[in-house]
Design a protein around this motif. Structure first.
Motif, PDB file in Angstrom:
ATOM      1  N   SER A  80       0.856  -1.380   0.015  1.00 17.46           N
ATOM      2  CA  SER A  80      -0.034  -0.044  -0.026  1.00 17.46           C
ATOM      3  C   SER A  80       0.833   1.319   0.027  1.00 17.46           C
ATOM      4  N   THR A  81       0.655   2.241  -1.124  1.00 18.28           N
ATOM      5  CA  THR A  81       1.396   3.307  -0.999  1.00 18.28           C
ATOM      6  C   THR A  81       1.119   4.176   0.439  1.00 18.28           C
ATOM      7  N   GLN A  82      -0.032   4.001   0.729  1.00 14.37           N
ATOM      8  CA  GLN A  82      -0.468   4.860   2.059  1.00 14.37           C
ATOM      9  C   GLN A  82       0.269   4.248   3.267  1.00 14.37           C
ATOM     10  N   GLN A 123      -0.934  -2.098  -6.489  1.00 14.27           N
ATOM     11  CA  GLN A 123      -0.792  -2.437  -4.991  1.00 14.27           C
ATOM     12  C   GLN A 123      -1.468  -3.919  -4.394  1.00 14.27           C
ATOM     13  N   GLY A 153      -3.903  -2.805  -1.258  1.00 15.59           N
ATOM     14  CA  GLY A 153      -4.701  -1.386  -1.203  1.00 15.59           C
ATOM     15  C   GLY A 153      -5.665  -1.203  -0.375  1.00 15.59           C
ATOM     16  N   ARG A 154      -5.709   0.058   0.484  1.00 13.58           N
ATOM     17  CA  ARG A 154      -6.514   0.196   1.670  1.00 13.58           C
ATOM     18  C   ARG A 154      -7.655   1.219   1.075  1.00 13.58           C
ATOM     19  N   GLY A 155      -9.039   0.967   1.265  1.00 16.67           N
ATOM     20  CA  GLY A 155     -10.150   2.016   1.291  1.00 16.67           C
ATOM     21  C   GLY A 155     -10.648   2.444   2.475  1.00 16.67           C
ATOM     22  N   ARG A 156     -11.454   3.393   2.299  1.00 17.02           N
ATOM     23  CA  ARG A 156     -12.079   3.899   3.640  1.00 17.02           C
ATOM     24  C   ARG A 156     -12.990   2.592   4.174  1.00 17.02           C
ATOM     25  N   TRP A 205      -9.110  -2.081  -1.453  1.00 16.96           N
ATOM     26  CA  TRP A 205      -9.083  -1.117  -2.552  1.00 16.96           C
ATOM     27  C   TRP A 205      -8.093  -1.829  -3.708  1.00 16.96           C
ATOM     28  N   LYS A 211     -18.046   5.655  -9.787  1.00 16.14           N
ATOM     29  CA  LYS A 211     -16.859   6.044  -8.967  1.00 16.14           C
ATOM     30  C   LYS A 211     -15.730   5.839  -9.861  1.00 16.14           C
ATOM     31  N   GLY A 269     -11.139   7.307  -5.543  1.00 21.27           N
ATOM     32  CA  GLY A 269     -11.545   7.415  -4.015  1.00 21.27           C
ATOM     33  C   GLY A 269     -10.387   8.064  -3.111  1.00 21.27           C
TER      34      GLY A 269
END
Ligand code: BTN
Length: 260
Positions: free
Chosen positions: A26-28, A50, A53-56, A61, A123, A126
């Protein structure tokens, strides 16, 4: 970073240092680690794909090649910080709309939707924001943005296909992921600077209100009917009208009932 994937590191004096990876979980998470180590505002981490990947709302993600996955380190504004994610979304919506002439809206709290008149909005992007303590910035906000640039329909899970759009459906030839990255990073930096400037919060709120999707429509929050969308509040909260009252929503999964 220990023995993980090796980044290509380069920078752009106006946008900040950049780490680029072929693949990352995850880049986050990488940008959060950099912020905790004192990375300056504008530092960004980008990956071609990723793996986690993480979403809300603790969601995953999906992050196949063909999307932009970028996390940017920002100085958290000392006032009206709750407006930051929305303002990044609004600035990004304007950047994409102006560059690609797209019919675009901002869905609370920070999804970017696209759709031609008469078709359901889908969408396109995000945004996820995490706050961390930084030795150089005080409080840092790490803003992670995913944009569907050119996703093959087959790479989108079946359940999401009708709800997701990519830029290449609207723009020909498809824009490069690098061009979209520049639009994203500029939007993030502009949003943070705007909220720190005198009178900036007011201007940011106004822009978000102009782009807000679903005003006047019934909405559900976390699956329950909650009221009719009324407006965006001073700190970025969403105001709904119920038959007897007004309620403010600060978090949650808000869905707008599409007009029939
Ligand atoms: C959402 O709509 O739920 C927010 C999605 C945010 C996805 C981006 S992609 C870059 C950054 N890295 C992550 O793991 N998540 C964000």
């Amino acid at each position: 970073m220990g023995r993980g994937p090796r980044p290509v590191v380069r920078g752009n004096a106006r946008l900040g240092p950049r780490e680029f990876y072929d693949a990352l979980p995850s880049t986050q998470d990488r940008a959060i680690a950099l912020a905790r180590d004192g990375a300056p505002e504008g530092t960004r981490v980008v990956a071609r794909r990723q793996e986690k990947g993480r979403g809300r709302l603790e969601r995953a993600w999906e992050s196949p090649v063909g999307g932009l996955y970028c996390s940017v380190v920002l100085r958290r504004p000392s006032a009206h910080a709750g407006l930051l994610p929305l303002t990044v979304g609004a600035r990004l919506a304007v950047g994409l709309r102006d560059r690609f002439a797209l019919p675009i809206s901002l869905k609370w709290p920070n999804d970017i939707l696209v759709g031609a008149v008469g078709t359901p909005m889908r969408k396109l992007s995000g945004i996820l924001t995490d706050e961390v303590a930084s030795p150089s910035l005080g409080r840092a906000a790490v803003v992670g943005v995913g944009v569907n640039v050119s996703l093959g329909r087959e790479s989108v899970p079946g359940a999401l296909r009708d709800r997701v759009a990519a830029l290449d459906e609207f723009v020909s030839p498809a824009p490069s992921v690098e061009e979209v990255e520049t639009i994203v990073v500029r939007a993030a930096l502009e949003a943070a600077r705007e909220l720190r400037a005198q009178g900036g919060a007011e201007a940011a709120r106004e822009l978000c209100r102009t782009l807000l999707y679903g005003v006047g429509r019934p909405v559900t929050v976390d699956g329950h009917a909650a009221g009719t969308m009324e407006s965006l509040g001073e700190e970025g909260e969403l105001w709904l009208a119920t038959p007897t009252d007004r309620v403010a929503i600060w978090a949650g999964d808000v869905r707008v009932e599409e007009a029939r």
